[in-house]
Design a protein around this motif. Structure first.
Motif, PDB file in Angstrom:
ATOM      1  N   VAL A  85      -3.272  -3.049  -7.004  1.00  0.00           N
ATOM      2  CA  VAL A  85      -2.619  -1.794  -6.643  1.00  0.00           C
ATOM      3  C   VAL A  85      -3.348  -0.674  -7.382  1.00  0.00           C
ATOM      4  O   VAL A  85      -3.312  -0.612  -8.611  1.00  0.00           O
ATOM      5  CB  VAL A  85      -1.125  -1.807  -7.006  1.00  0.00           C
ATOM      6  N   VAL A 115      -4.252  -2.225  -2.357  1.00  0.00           N
ATOM      7  CA  VAL A 115      -3.296  -1.233  -1.869  1.00  0.00           C
ATOM      8  C   VAL A 115      -3.547   0.051  -2.660  1.00  0.00           C
ATOM      9  O   VAL A 115      -3.646   0.016  -3.888  1.00  0.00           O
ATOM     10  CB  VAL A 115      -1.838  -1.683  -2.082  1.00  0.00           C
ATOM     11  N   VAL A 117      -2.276   4.016  -3.621  1.00  0.00           N
ATOM     12  CA  VAL A 117      -1.039   4.798  -3.637  1.00  0.00           C
ATOM     13  C   VAL A 117      -1.258   6.085  -4.421  1.00  0.00           C
ATOM     14  O   VAL A 117      -2.026   6.128  -5.379  1.00  0.00           O
ATOM     15  CB  VAL A 117       0.120   3.967  -4.252  1.00  0.00           C
ATOM     16  N   GLU A 121       3.438  10.050  -5.363  1.00  0.00           N
ATOM     17  CA  GLU A 121       4.435   9.184  -4.732  1.00  0.00           C
ATOM     18  C   GLU A 121       5.082   8.263  -5.754  1.00  0.00           C
ATOM     19  O   GLU A 121       6.296   8.021  -5.718  1.00  0.00           O
ATOM     20  CB  GLU A 121       3.799   8.363  -3.612  1.00  0.00           C
ATOM     21  N   TRP A 125       9.044   8.244  -6.619  1.00  0.00           N
ATOM     22  CA  TRP A 125       9.784   6.976  -6.503  1.00  0.00           C
ATOM     23  C   TRP A 125      10.446   6.603  -7.818  1.00  0.00           C
ATOM     24  O   TRP A 125      11.608   6.173  -7.846  1.00  0.00           O
ATOM     25  CB  TRP A 125       8.822   5.875  -6.066  1.00  0.00           C
ATOM     26  N   CYS A 207       4.700  -0.685  -4.712  1.00  0.00           N
ATOM     27  CA  CYS A 207       3.831  -1.198  -3.646  1.00  0.00           C
ATOM     28  C   CYS A 207       3.967  -2.689  -3.383  1.00  0.00           C
ATOM     29  O   CYS A 207       3.261  -3.220  -2.510  1.00  0.00           O
ATOM     30  CB  CYS A 207       2.375  -0.869  -3.971  1.00  0.00           C
ATOM     31  N   ALA A 209       6.221  -4.367  -1.862  1.00  0.00           N
ATOM     32  CA  ALA A 209       6.594  -4.623  -0.465  1.00  0.00           C
ATOM     33  C   ALA A 209       5.409  -4.421   0.469  1.00  0.00           C
ATOM     34  O   ALA A 209       5.297  -5.095   1.501  1.00  0.00           O
ATOM     35  CB  ALA A 209       7.751  -3.709  -0.060  1.00  0.00           C
ATOM     36  N   ARG A 210       4.512  -3.500   0.138  1.00  0.00           N
ATOM     37  CA  ARG A 210       3.330  -3.256   0.962  1.00  0.00           C
ATOM     38  C   ARG A 210       2.362  -4.432   0.871  1.00  0.00           C
ATOM     39  O   ARG A 210       1.686  -4.769   1.845  1.00  0.00           O
ATOM     40  CB  ARG A 210       2.648  -1.955   0.522  1.00  0.00           C
ATOM     41  N   VAL A 211       2.301  -5.028  -0.325  1.00  0.00           N
ATOM     42  CA  VAL A 211       1.477  -6.225  -0.478  1.00  0.00           C
ATOM     43  C   VAL A 211       2.014  -7.338   0.409  1.00  0.00           C
ATOM     44  O   VAL A 211       1.273  -8.006   1.129  1.00  0.00           O
ATOM     45  CB  VAL A 211       1.450  -6.679  -1.952  1.00  0.00           C
ATOM     46  N   ALA A 213       3.758  -7.035   3.059  1.00  0.00           N
ATOM     47  CA  ALA A 213       3.582  -6.664   4.462  1.00  0.00           C
ATOM     48  C   ALA A 213       2.118  -6.642   4.888  1.00  0.00           C
ATOM     49  O   ALA A 213       1.816  -6.479   6.077  1.00  0.00           O
ATOM     50  CB  ALA A 213       4.212  -5.299   4.722  1.00  0.00           C
ATOM     51  N   ASP A 215      -0.199  -4.380   3.887  1.00  0.00           N
ATOM     52  CA  ASP A 215      -0.623  -2.996   4.101  1.00  0.00           C
ATOM     53  C   ASP A 215      -1.766  -2.663   3.141  1.00  0.00           C
ATOM     54  O   ASP A 215      -1.592  -1.934   2.165  1.00  0.00           O
ATOM     55  CB  ASP A 215       0.566  -2.055   3.878  1.00  0.00           C
ATOM     56  N   PHE A 216      -2.950  -3.176   3.446  1.00  0.00           N
ATOM     57  CA  PHE A 216      -4.090  -3.027   2.554  1.00  0.00           C
ATOM     58  C   PHE A 216      -5.066  -1.981   3.093  1.00  0.00           C
ATOM     59  O   PHE A 216      -5.095  -1.681   4.285  1.00  0.00           O
ATOM     60  CB  PHE A 216      -4.818  -4.364   2.379  1.00  0.00           C
TER      61      PHE A 216
END
Length: 244
Positions: A85, A115, A117, A121, A125, A207, A209-211, A213, A215-216
């Motif tokens: 990340v 990922v 970011v 953000e 968060w 992040c 959840a993005r991992v 999913a 989302d890379f």
């Protein structure tokens, strides 16, 4: 997918990691201080194994060594990481570039997915808000504005840009005195919420959840989220204009 943070032991008594648990490395070198963090993600639960703080201005000399030390103490090989990340700005040009250069080198060498970011953000968060601001120096702030019905946008804002924005009802997370003072002066009606500065561990939690999913980012397209042009670009254009 909702991701929770747990405080259970990060390894079994024999020193091994649970089967199926994803291992995530976080890197943030965008601010006055930075950090690297290692976490595991078993069954959708984020567990921070360890985080190391980095002194600002020394990232090029300390970052890679800190990552190596972090992995060694946890008994983790670089090739076993499932994702990195990367906080890719905004912030110090040098800090962002050093961090992303390290991320690319590690990711390419061990075929690790990444990922990316925004630090704004992560700060928003962490404070439980949709808007945030960071000191950008030169009497400017890096600003993230988001409403319940709008897609957040990020920009570099000085006095003129702030005066053109209506902050009515805004709640904005801040973590440094300079950004707080500038926003208080420009937007006396806005609610400023003080937070601790974001860290690499926070970025992992955001992040995770993005991992899961997938989302890379494509490493070939991974770049700094600067919001401001470099001094070299600005002064280079000025020099060219004078010569012309």
């Amino acid at each position: 997918m909702e991701i929770d943070r747990a405080s259970s032991p990060v390894r079994a008594q024999d020193g091994s990691h649970p089967a199926g648990a994803k291992l995530l490395l976080g890197i943030d070198t965008c601010g006055p201080t930075g950090s690297v963090a290692l976490a595991r993600l078993p069954m959708g639960v984020v567990e921070i194994i360890e985080q190391i703080e980095l002194e600002g201005g020394s990232y090029s000399a300390t970052l890679v060594a800190a990552v190596a030390d972090l992995l060694k103490r946890a008994g983790v090989e670089l090739s076993k990481l499932d994702a990195i990340v990367a906080v890719n700005g905004p912030g110090s040009f040098t800090g962002v570039r050093v961090g992303l250069s390290a991320v690319k080198g590690l990711a390419e060498a061990a075929q690790i997915r990444v990922v990316a970011v925004s630090r704004l953000e992560v700060l928003a968060w962490k404070a439980g808000l949709r808007s945030s601001a960071l000191d950008a120096h030169r009497h400017e702030v890096f600003l993230r504005l988001g409403g319940s019905a709008t897609t957040p946008r990020e920009l570099l804002a000085g006095a003129d840009e702030l005066a053109a924005i209506d902050p009515a009802g805004a709640q904005i997370a801040v973590c440094d005195d300079a950004a707080e003072l500038l926003l208080k002066s420009a937007w006396p009606a806005a609610e400023l919420v003080r937070s601790l500065a974001p860290t690499a561990g926070d970025a992992i939690e955001l992040c995770a959840a993005r991992v899961v999913a997938g989302d890379f980012v494509d490493l070939a397209h991974l770049d700094g989220h600067y919001l401001r042009r470099s001094d070299a670009e600005i002064f280079g254009e000025a020099a060219k204009a004078q010569q012309a």
